[in-house]
Design a protein around this motif. Structure first.
Motif, PDB file in Angstrom:
ATOM      1  N   THR A 205       0.814  -1.230   0.000  1.00  0.00           N
ATOM      2  CA  THR A 205       0.000   0.000   0.000  1.00  0.00           C
ATOM      3  C   THR A 205       0.843   1.274   0.000  1.00  0.00           C
ATOM      4  O   THR A 205       0.360   2.338   0.366  1.00  0.00           O
ATOM      5  CB  THR A 205      -0.948   0.006   1.218  1.00  0.00           C
ATOM      6  N   SER A 206       2.095   1.169  -0.404  1.00  0.00           N
ATOM      7  CA  SER A 206       2.928   2.368  -0.521  1.00  0.00           C
ATOM      8  C   SER A 206       3.889   2.199  -1.679  1.00  0.00           C
ATOM      9  O   SER A 206       4.249   1.070  -2.056  1.00  0.00           O
ATOM     10  CB  SER A 206       3.711   2.624   0.771  1.00  0.00           C
ATOM     11  N   VAL A 207       4.316   3.323  -2.240  1.00  0.00           N
ATOM     12  CA  VAL A 207       5.264   3.290  -3.346  1.00  0.00           C
ATOM     13  C   VAL A 207       6.595   2.701  -2.888  1.00  0.00           C
ATOM     14  O   VAL A 207       7.247   1.948  -3.623  1.00  0.00           O
ATOM     15  CB  VAL A 207       5.456   4.709  -3.916  1.00  0.00           C
ATOM     16  N   ALA A 208       7.006   3.029  -1.662  1.00  0.00           N
ATOM     17  CA  ALA A 208       8.272   2.502  -1.138  1.00  0.00           C
ATOM     18  C   ALA A 208       8.233   0.980  -1.051  1.00  0.00           C
ATOM     19  O   ALA A 208       9.194   0.297  -1.449  1.00  0.00           O
ATOM     20  CB  ALA A 208       8.559   3.106   0.238  1.00  0.00           C
ATOM     21  N   ASP A 209       7.141   0.443  -0.537  1.00  0.00           N
ATOM     22  CA  ASP A 209       7.024  -1.017  -0.441  1.00  0.00           C
ATOM     23  C   ASP A 209       6.929  -1.653  -1.828  1.00  0.00           C
ATOM     24  O   ASP A 209       7.407  -2.777  -2.037  1.00  0.00           O
ATOM     25  CB  ASP A 209       5.790  -1.392   0.377  1.00  0.00           C
ATOM     26  N   LEU A 210       6.301  -0.942  -2.766  1.00  0.00           N
ATOM     27  CA  LEU A 210       6.204  -1.458  -4.132  1.00  0.00           C
ATOM     28  C   LEU A 210       7.596  -1.610  -4.742  1.00  0.00           C
ATOM     29  O   LEU A 210       7.877  -2.611  -5.407  1.00  0.00           O
ATOM     30  CB  LEU A 210       5.353  -0.505  -4.973  1.00  0.00           C
ATOM     31  N   ALA A 211       8.461  -0.648  -4.514  1.00  0.00           N
ATOM     32  CA  ALA A 211       9.834  -0.749  -5.023  1.00  0.00           C
ATOM     33  C   ALA A 211      10.572  -1.907  -4.365  1.00  0.00           C
ATOM     34  O   ALA A 211      11.355  -2.614  -5.016  1.00  0.00           O
ATOM     35  CB  ALA A 211      10.569   0.570  -4.783  1.00  0.00           C
ATOM     36  N   GLU A 212      10.321  -2.126  -3.082  1.00  0.00           N
ATOM     37  CA  GLU A 212      10.968  -3.242  -2.368  1.00  0.00           C
ATOM     38  C   GLU A 212      10.554  -4.593  -2.948  1.00  0.00           C
ATOM     39  O   GLU A 212      11.396  -5.457  -3.218  1.00  0.00           O
ATOM     40  CB  GLU A 212      10.610  -3.187  -0.886  1.00  0.00           C
ATOM     41  N   ALA A 215      12.043  -5.161  -6.350  1.00  0.00           N
ATOM     42  CA  ALA A 215      13.459  -5.557  -6.273  1.00  0.00           C
ATOM     43  C   ALA A 215      13.589  -7.019  -5.844  1.00  0.00           C
ATOM     44  O   ALA A 215      14.426  -7.763  -6.368  1.00  0.00           O
ATOM     45  CB  ALA A 215      14.202  -4.641  -5.307  1.00  0.00           C
ATOM     46  N   ASP A 216      12.741  -7.437  -4.897  1.00  0.00           N
ATOM     47  CA  ASP A 216      12.769  -8.837  -4.456  1.00  0.00           C
ATOM     48  C   ASP A 216      12.444  -9.781  -5.617  1.00  0.00           C
ATOM     49  O   ASP A 216      13.090 -10.830  -5.780  1.00  0.00           O
ATOM     50  CB  ASP A 216      11.748  -9.059  -3.328  1.00  0.00           C
ATOM     51  N   ASP A 244       9.796  -1.565 -17.325  1.00  0.00           N
ATOM     52  CA  ASP A 244      10.838  -2.126 -18.179  1.00  0.00           C
ATOM     53  C   ASP A 244      12.164  -2.121 -17.430  1.00  0.00           C
ATOM     54  O   ASP A 244      12.713  -1.050 -17.126  1.00  0.00           O
ATOM     55  CB  ASP A 244      10.947  -1.307 -19.466  1.00  0.00           C
ATOM     56  N   LEU A 245      12.667  -3.306 -17.121  1.00  0.00           N
ATOM     57  CA  LEU A 245      13.915  -3.436 -16.367  1.00  0.00           C
ATOM     58  C   LEU A 245      15.147  -3.322 -17.254  1.00  0.00           C
ATOM     59  O   LEU A 245      16.266  -3.164 -16.745  1.00  0.00           O
ATOM     60  CB  LEU A 245      13.945  -4.774 -15.629  1.00  0.00           C
ATOM     61  N   ARG A 246      14.948  -3.397 -18.569  1.00  0.00           N
ATOM     62  CA  ARG A 246      16.107  -3.378 -19.467  1.00  0.00           C
ATOM     63  C   ARG A 246      16.820  -2.029 -19.426  1.00  0.00           C
ATOM     64  O   ARG A 246      18.011  -1.935 -19.730  1.00  0.00           O
ATOM     65  CB  ARG A 246      15.650  -3.711 -20.890  1.00  0.00           C
ATOM     66  N   ALA A 247      16.085  -0.988 -19.029  1.00  0.00           N
ATOM     67  CA  ALA A 247      16.703   0.345 -18.946  1.00  0.00           C
ATOM     68  C   ALA A 247      17.674   0.448 -17.777  1.00  0.00           C
ATOM     69  O   ALA A 247      18.506   1.366 -17.739  1.00  0.00           O
ATOM     70  CB  ALA A 247      15.620   1.409 -18.822  1.00  0.00           C
ATOM     71  N   ILE A 248      17.564  -0.469 -16.811  1.00  0.00           N
ATOM     72  CA  ILE A 248      18.481  -0.465 -15.659  1.00  0.00           C
ATOM     73  C   ILE A 248      19.146  -1.837 -15.537  1.00  0.00           C
ATOM     74  O   ILE A 248      19.425  -2.333 -14.444  1.00  0.00           O
ATOM     75  CB  ILE A 248      17.730  -0.104 -14.355  1.00  0.00           C
ATOM     76  N   SER A 257      23.687  -3.609  -5.559  1.00  0.00           N
ATOM     77  CA  SER A 257      23.157  -4.060  -4.270  1.00  0.00           C
ATOM     78  C   SER A 257      21.633  -3.965  -4.279  1.00  0.00           C
ATOM     79  O   SER A 257      21.030  -3.355  -5.159  1.00  0.00           O
ATOM     80  CB  SER A 257      23.703  -3.175  -3.146  1.00  0.00           C
ATOM     81  N   HIS A 258      21.021  -4.559  -3.272  1.00  0.00           N
ATOM     82  CA  HIS A 258      19.559  -4.500  -3.145  1.00  0.00           C
ATOM     83  C   HIS A 258      19.112  -3.041  -3.024  1.00  0.00           C
ATOM     84  O   HIS A 258      18.127  -2.628  -3.661  1.00  0.00           O
ATOM     85  CB  HIS A 258      19.117  -5.295  -1.922  1.00  0.00           C
ATOM     86  N   THR A 259      19.823  -2.261  -2.250  1.00  0.00           N
ATOM     87  CA  THR A 259      19.477  -0.854  -2.064  1.00  0.00           C
ATOM     88  C   THR A 259      19.538  -0.093  -3.377  1.00  0.00           C
ATOM     89  O   THR A 259      18.667   0.748  -3.673  1.00  0.00           O
ATOM     90  CB  THR A 259      20.421  -0.205  -1.040  1.00  0.00           C
ATOM     91  N   GLN A 260      20.566  -0.387  -4.187  1.00  0.00           N
ATOM     92  CA  GLN A 260      20.692   0.285  -5.485  1.00  0.00           C
ATOM     93  C   GLN A 260      19.542  -0.098  -6.412  1.00  0.00           C
ATOM     94  O   GLN A 260      19.010   0.743  -7.146  1.00  0.00           O
ATOM     95  CB  GLN A 260      22.034  -0.083  -6.133  1.00  0.00           C
ATOM     96  N   ARG A 261      19.150  -1.372  -6.367  1.00  0.00           N
ATOM     97  CA  ARG A 261      18.044  -1.806  -7.229  1.00  0.00           C
ATOM     98  C   ARG A 261      16.727  -1.143  -6.817  1.00  0.00           C
ATOM     99  O   ARG A 261      15.937  -0.724  -7.663  1.00  0.00           O
ATOM    100  CB  ARG A 261      17.922  -3.334  -7.196  1.00  0.00           C
ATOM    101  N   VAL A 262      16.491  -1.067  -5.527  1.00  0.00           N
ATOM    102  CA  VAL A 262      15.270  -0.407  -5.043  1.00  0.00           C
ATOM    103  C   VAL A 262      15.251   1.049  -5.501  1.00  0.00           C
ATOM    104  O   VAL A 262      14.214   1.552  -5.982  1.00  0.00           O
ATOM    105  CB  VAL A 262      15.182  -0.494  -3.503  1.00  0.00           C
ATOM    106  N   ALA A 263      16.383   1.725  -5.375  1.00  0.00           N
ATOM    107  CA  ALA A 263      16.456   3.133  -5.774  1.00  0.00           C
ATOM    108  C   ALA A 263      16.234   3.291  -7.280  1.00  0.00           C
ATOM    109  O   ALA A 263      15.523   4.210  -7.726  1.00  0.00           O
ATOM    110  CB  ALA A 263      17.809   3.722  -5.366  1.00  0.00           C
ATOM    111  N   ALA A 264      16.850   2.401  -8.062  1.00  0.00           N
ATOM    112  CA  ALA A 264      16.716   2.494  -9.519  1.00  0.00           C
ATOM    113  C   ALA A 264      15.274   2.222  -9.951  1.00  0.00           C
ATOM    114  O   ALA A 264      14.750   2.897 -10.845  1.00  0.00           O
ATOM    115  CB  ALA A 264      17.663   1.499 -10.187  1.00  0.00           C
ATOM    116  N   ILE A 265      14.636   1.247  -9.322  1.00  0.00           N
ATOM    117  CA  ILE A 265      13.228   0.952  -9.645  1.00  0.00           C
ATOM    118  C   ILE A 265      12.340   2.133  -9.264  1.00  0.00           C
ATOM    119  O   ILE A 265      11.440   2.517 -10.016  1.00  0.00           O
ATOM    120  CB  ILE A 265      12.784  -0.347  -8.941  1.00  0.00           C
ATOM    121  N   SER A 266      12.594   2.713  -8.116  1.00  0.00           N
ATOM    122  CA  SER A 266      11.824   3.893  -7.693  1.00  0.00           C
ATOM    123  C   SER A 266      11.947   5.017  -8.704  1.00  0.00           C
ATOM    124  O   SER A 266      10.969   5.716  -9.016  1.00  0.00           O
ATOM    125  CB  SER A 266      12.304   4.375  -6.319  1.00  0.00           C
ATOM    126  N   ASP A 267      13.163   5.201  -9.235  1.00  0.00           N
ATOM    127  CA  ASP A 267      13.381   6.245 -10.236  1.00  0.00           C
ATOM    128  C   ASP A 267      12.652   5.947 -11.549  1.00  0.00           C
ATOM    129  O   ASP A 267      12.299   6.870 -12.289  1.00  0.00           O
ATOM    130  CB  ASP A 267      14.877   6.404 -10.514  1.00  0.00           C
TER     131      ASP A 267
END
Length: 535
Positions: A205-212, A215-216, A244-248, A257-267
């Motif tokens: 129910t949040s954008v932050a959790d959606l990015a998590e 990434a998982d 589209d994950l191909r852009a990242i 790292s997991h943190t980098q993937r979460v940040a990139a997906i959020s972007d």
């Protein structure tokens, strides 16, 4: 719009007690046609999030999609009340009543009561009825309460409250069980039933959790190219977006790292590819807290199809299969429902029947009732077999409900589980192409009476003698939106296609001078070919 739950335990118990009466009325509801003696209250309320509904062009007229129910007046003892937000055009009602074989028009019309709230506001029809005590009283007075039941498009606490106030059982799933028709609920049912489905997440129910959770998912499937982000209660694919994950790809596991993937997906979220027209990330993200969302692996494949199976759970708790279809999808990435072909390809239709029955039995265990549908993605493998992945469950009537019920009620035929075919009383297998989305700019301005003139002049109507032809619906959408629904029925796939093509050709010729620039199904030409399906 958030729809609140039934307010107290007493109301819930009363509603469940009322629902239990459906068991006693089951034979009259769905038994042999000659035994039918019921009053049917049709409340075609689209009680879904109204902001999501607004994404569907011409949604104001979708209350017409249950007009196939008028064909039940074929039995001279049945009576029917049909309620709408605004009055229906008389030509539309006449059109359906003229389809009835062997019944005088006047006799059927006398057993039909049309009511309207005269309210075109953006609220569910059930809510409008509840706000009008005098209308409620008139409905109740018109019904034989011991022989009545109510049908609707989907079941929410609004329909349950309406059922209670009228004292009429609701032939639909308990609103408390609608969770199993959401995206996250569907995934849970698939898992419990042991049905193959794409890897994905539960509801967040949040954008932050959606990015998590995105990434998982990527870390579980490092070769994943794309994933689908779905609002938990979107309709017809309109609540879907593609990430589209191909852009990242440089951060694909095991890199970064997991943190980098979460940040990139959020972007990447603001650059999602939305299936609904004019959708924006600002609006979409604002709905996540309210409706919830999931992520799911996008099923890749060079040759893909989108079959579906439709079933029913009786008041006796028995699950049964009603039909299969190959859905016709459109939109930017082929995730928006446009139409269907009946039946599904024989290469997999018996298999999806088996899966659909397994899911239906699981839903029955949960207490679900009446219609359910299961959508799949089918991908052709190198060995010629089709890999089937269940995508979602609909605990409501959908785009495949009205064409099949139109066929069934017009022919009084039967669906044969062993073949997955539908046979008329004469023993002929029947096929059709159906859509809610025949839309062209040149059709704008056509009134229902104009359409009737065209149908009559070119003999486009359904012939009850040959049991072939076209049945039209959503005629109220035509003038303003240039949009029309139809079901073209034939004795073979080719005949159904030819009948459909003739309708389009005639409508195009009749409106040629209106607008030479048009788009069929909004953006794409409707793929009419049966794509080599073998029957």
């Amino acid at each position: 719009m958030q729809i609140l739950s039934i307010s107290n335990l007493g109301q819930i118990d009363e509603f469940q007690l009322l629902q239990a009466s459906l068991r006693d009325r089951w034979q009259s509801i769905e038994g042999p046609a000659e035994d039918s003696d019921v009053d049917i209250l049709v409340v075609p309320s689209l009680s879904i999030d109204q902001r999501e509904l607004k994404k569907v062009e011409g949604y104001e007229h979708y209350e017409e999609r249950l007009l196939f129910s008028l064909i039940r007046l074929w039995n001279p003892r049945n009576r029917l009340i049909y309620v709408t937000s605004v009055p229906l055009h008389p030509s539309i009602i006449d059109y359906y009543l003229q389809l009835l074989p062997g019944i005088p028009f006047s006799h059927a019309r006398n057993r039909l009561l049309l009511l309207s709230t005269y309210d075109s506001s953006l609220k569910p029809l059930s809510q409008k009825i509840l706000e009008r005590p005098r209308l409620l009283h008139r409905i109740r007075q018109a019904l034989r309460l011991d022989k009545s039941f109510m049908i609707c498009y989907n079941s929410t606490p609004l329909e349950a409250e309406l059922s209670l106030k009228l004292g009429v059982p609701l032939y639909a799933a308990d609103p408390e069980l609608q969770i199993w028709g959401t995206k996250s609920g569907s995934r849970q049912i698939f898992a419990e039933s042991g049905v193959p489905h794409p890897d994905g997440s539960g509801k967040v129910t949040s954008v932050a959790d959606l990015a998590e959770v995105a990434a998982d998912l990527w870390e579980r499937q490092p070769t994943l190219k794309r994933m689908v982000v779905k609002l938990n209660e979107g309709i017809s694919g309109e609540g879907n977006a593609l990430l589209d994950l191909r852009a990242i790809a440089d951060l694909a596991p095991p890199h970064g790292s997991h943190t980098q993937r979460v940040a990139a997906i959020s972007d990447r979220f603001p650059k999602l590819r939305f299936q609904a027209k004019q959708e924006t990330w600002e609006n979409f993200s604002g709905r996540i807290a309210e409706l919830g969302a999931i992520v799911e692996a996008f099923v890749e494949g060079e040759i893909k199809r989108s079959p579906s199976v439709q079933g029913r759970i009786t008041p006796l708790g028995e699950a049964e299969i009603l039909s299969t279809h190959d859905q016709i999808l459109g939109g930017p990435d082929g995730q928006v429902y446009l139409g269907c072909r009946f039946p599904a390809d024989e290469a997999y239709r018996l298999q999806i029947q088996q899966i659909g029955l397994k899911i239906g039995r699981k839903l029955a265990e949960k207490g679900a009732l009446e219609r359910y549908g299961v959508d799949f993605i089918a991908v052709l493998q190198e060995d010629g077999q089709w890999d089937l992945q269940a995508i979602e469950i609909n605990l409501r009537k959908g785009g495949t409900t009205h064409p099949f019920m139109t066929l069934k009620l017009l022919t009084n035929g039967r669906y044969e589980l062993s073949t997955g075919l539908f046979y008329s009383q004469q023993g002929r297998p029947k096929y059709y192409i159906a859509t809610d989305n025949l839309q062209k700019d040149r059709y704008r301005g056509l009134l229902p009476n104009d359409l009737m003139d065209i149908i009559a002049h070119h003999r486009l109507h359904f012939d009850t003698g040959t049991e072939t032809g076209t049945v039209f619906h959503l005629m109220g959408c035509l003038s303003q939106f240039g949009k029309l629904g139809l079901t073209s029925i034939g004795d073979s796939p080719q005949q159904a296609e030819d009948i459909y093509n003739k309708v389009v050709k005639v409508l195009d010729e009749e409106t040629y001078s209106n607008d030479n620039n048009f788009s069929c199904f909004s953006e794409h030409t409707f793929p009419l070919a049966w794509d080599g399906f073998s029957y």
